[in-house]
Design an enzyme around this catalytic site. Structure first.
Site, PDB file in Angstrom:
ATOM      1  N   TRP A   1     -11.645  -2.864  -8.750  1.00  0.00           N
ATOM      2  CA  TRP A   1     -12.374  -2.521  -9.991  1.00  0.00           C
ATOM      3  C   TRP A   1     -13.048  -1.159  -9.882  1.00  0.00           C
ATOM      4  CZ3 TRP A   1     -11.266  -5.516 -13.988  1.00  0.00           C
ATOM      5  CH2 TRP A   1     -10.910  -6.844 -13.768  1.00  0.00           C
ATOM      6  N   HIS A  22       2.495   3.082  -9.117  1.00  0.00           N
ATOM      7  CA  HIS A  22       2.443   1.621  -9.307  1.00  0.00           C
ATOM      8  C   HIS A  22       3.715   1.128 -10.007  1.00  0.00           C
ATOM      9  CE1 HIS A  22      -1.469   1.677  -7.668  1.00  0.00           C
ATOM     10  NE2 HIS A  22      -2.077   2.207  -8.707  1.00  0.00           N
ATOM     11  N   LEU A  68      11.683 -20.567  -4.065  1.00  0.00           N
ATOM     12  CA  LEU A  68      10.751 -19.556  -3.542  1.00  0.00           C
ATOM     13  C   LEU A  68       9.464 -19.651  -4.367  1.00  0.00           C
ATOM     14  CD1 LEU A  68       9.929 -16.836  -2.115  1.00  0.00           C
ATOM     15  CD2 LEU A  68      11.144 -15.643  -3.957  1.00  0.00           C
ATOM     16  N   ASP A  75       0.834  -1.208   0.000  1.00  0.00           N
ATOM     17  CA  ASP A  75       0.000   0.000   0.000  1.00  0.00           C
ATOM     18  C   ASP A  75       0.870   1.260   0.000  1.00  0.00           C
ATOM     19  OD1 ASP A  75      -2.300   1.462  -0.019  1.00  0.00           O
ATOM     20  OD2 ASP A  75      -2.811   1.132   2.089  1.00  0.00           O
ATOM     21  N   GLY A  76       0.317   2.321  -0.585  1.00  0.00           N
ATOM     22  CA  GLY A  76       0.997   3.623  -0.552  1.00  0.00           C
ATOM     23  C   GLY A  76       1.525   4.087  -1.896  1.00  0.00           C
ATOM     24  N   ASN A  77       1.247   3.330  -2.961  1.00  0.00           N
ATOM     25  CA  ASN A  77       1.745   3.741  -4.285  1.00  0.00           C
ATOM     26  C   ASN A  77       1.156   5.092  -4.704  1.00  0.00           C
ATOM     27  OD1 ASN A  77       2.873   1.235  -4.283  1.00  0.00           O
ATOM     28  ND2 ASN A  77       1.604   0.374  -5.895  1.00  0.00           N
ATOM     29  N   THR A 119     -10.559  -7.598  -5.228  1.00  0.00           N
ATOM     30  CA  THR A 119     -11.896  -7.633  -5.843  1.00  0.00           C
ATOM     31  C   THR A 119     -12.559  -6.251  -5.775  1.00  0.00           C
ATOM     32  OG1 THR A 119     -12.654  -8.544  -3.722  1.00  0.00           O
ATOM     33  CG2 THR A 119     -12.439 -10.098  -5.540  1.00  0.00           C
ATOM     34  N   ARG A 178      -0.942   8.551 -10.598  1.00  0.00           N
ATOM     35  CA  ARG A 178      -0.966   7.358  -9.736  1.00  0.00           C
ATOM     36  C   ARG A 178      -0.200   6.183 -10.358  1.00  0.00           C
ATOM     37  NH1 ARG A 178      -4.237   7.059  -5.579  1.00  0.00           N
ATOM     38  NH2 ARG A 178      -4.324   4.804  -5.802  1.00  0.00           N
TER      39      ARG A 178
HETATM   40  C1  FPP Z   1      -1.978  -0.072  -3.443  1.00  0.00           C
HETATM   41  O1  FPP Z   1      -1.568   1.270  -3.433  1.00  0.00           O
HETATM   42  C2  FPP Z   1      -1.433  -0.779  -4.608  1.00  0.00           C
HETATM   43  C3  FPP Z   1      -2.193  -1.381  -5.584  1.00  0.00           C
HETATM   44  C4  FPP Z   1      -3.658  -1.422  -5.525  1.00  0.00           C
HETATM   45  C5  FPP Z   1      -1.607  -2.027  -6.774  1.00  0.00           C
HETATM   46  C6  FPP Z   1      -0.234  -2.549  -6.585  1.00  0.00           C
HETATM   47  C7  FPP Z   1       0.211  -3.286  -7.783  1.00  0.00           C
HETATM   48  C8  FPP Z   1       1.482  -3.316  -8.237  1.00  0.00           C
HETATM   49  C9  FPP Z   1       2.605  -2.613  -7.592  1.00  0.00           C
HETATM   50  C10 FPP Z   1       1.818  -4.192  -9.407  1.00  0.00           C
HETATM   51  C11 FPP Z   1       2.145  -5.516  -8.823  1.00  0.00           C
HETATM   52  C12 FPP Z   1       2.541  -6.487  -9.837  1.00  0.00           C
HETATM   53  C13 FPP Z   1       3.010  -7.730  -9.518  1.00  0.00           C
HETATM   54  C14 FPP Z   1       3.462  -8.616 -10.616  1.00  0.00           C
HETATM   55  C15 FPP Z   1       3.084  -8.231  -8.137  1.00  0.00           C
HETATM   56  P1  FPP Z   1      -2.657   2.421  -3.545  1.00  0.00           P
HETATM   57  O2  FPP Z   1      -2.823   2.756  -4.986  1.00  0.00           O
HETATM   58  O3  FPP Z   1      -3.926   1.994  -2.864  1.00  0.00           O
HETATM   59  O4  FPP Z   1      -1.950   3.568  -2.736  1.00  0.00           O
HETATM   60  P2  FPP Z   1      -2.659   4.751  -1.946  1.00  0.00           P
HETATM   61  O5  FPP Z   1      -3.426   4.112  -0.820  1.00  0.00           O
HETATM   62  O6  FPP Z   1      -1.507   5.573  -1.461  1.00  0.00           O
HETATM   63  O7  FPP Z   1      -3.542   5.486  -2.925  1.00  0.00           O
END
Ligand code: FPP
Length: 232
Positions: free
Chosen positions: A66, A34, A128, A17-19, A63, A30
């Protein structure tokens, strides 16, 4: 506290979380968050190899995700697709098994076939296991398990019956569930499987995840006293 190589979690599960917040702080869209999160995925897999963690589950798409804009969803799918294509040889070289949990039915056909192919190609590897949680929801996992139990005409359902019908039937329960970014909730992750998991909520945003943060997880786990309802 020193790191004890003997007391390691077998299965580490991460809610990455936190992207979005990482990107927002930099004035970036955003999807750049990611993308940076994807680089952290590559790093955490290397740390798992280095420190001999046997199972790593990454919550990549829930889920409930979306509900996000199509552009963001397509961006996440692109990252997963490209990552698997680019790292195919590396999984083989490093003896990494790639598996997934979740309901892939609503995903684009080509993404499903990329995932099915890598699963087949790496199924015998055992250094792994990287489990990608994709269109995964703990409630959905339980509902699909219950429906398949009913369809098999099974009576006298036990805990084992349920465990053996969940997406995680071939994967041990997570020893520790980590959610980055400081949020302290499980957001419909492995609800049935985390009955005895340890929890840890570091403040670091997922794209900033590094070896120091990884070692902090291991050290935190080593300090926990797991009693499973018993007395020591
Ligand atoms: C949550 O951060 C992150 C996600 C919903 C998506 C994460 C997916 C990836 C990094 C790609 C992963 C790929 C593989 C192959 C494992 P957020 O967007 O909810 O962050 P926020 O809460 O700060 O808005």
């Amino acid at each position: 506290m020193a790191f004890k190589p003997k007391k390691l979690p077998t299965h580490l599960a991460i809610i990455m979380d936190g992207n979005g917040r990482w990107a927002k702080r930099r004035g970036l869209p955003r999807n750049q968050g990611h993308k940076a999160g994807m680089a952290a995925v590559e790093r955490v897999i290397n740390y798992c190899l280095k420190y001999k963690i046997k199972y790593l589950t990454l919550f990549a798409f829930s889920t409930e995700n979306w509900k996000r804009d199509k552009e963001e969803i397509d961006g996440i799918f692109d990252l997963v697709r490209n990552y698997i294509k680019d790292y195919r040889d590396s999984f083989v070289e490093n003896n990494i098994k790639v598996d997934y949990i979740g309901n892939l039915k609503p995903f684009p056909e080509d993404l499903v076939s990329v995932l099915e192919n890598i699963k087949k190609k790496t199924e015998k590897f055992d250094e792994l296991t990287v489990v990608l949680a994709l269109n995964y929801g703990g409630r959905d996992d339980i509902v699909r398990a219950v429906n398949s139990i009913i369809n098999e005409g099974c009576k006298n359902i036990t805990n084992e019956t349920i465990i053996n019908h969940l997406d995680t039937k071939n994967i041990p329960e997570p020893d520790i569930v980590v959610r980055t970014s400081g949020e302290q909730r499980v957001s419909n992750f492995m609800l049935y499987q985390m009955a005895y998991s340890e929890f840890y909520f570091p403040k670091i945003f997922w794209p900033d995840f590094n070896e120091k943060a990884f070692l902090k997880i291991l050290k935190t786990y080593q300090k926990r006293d797991r009693r499973y309802g018993g007395i020591k």
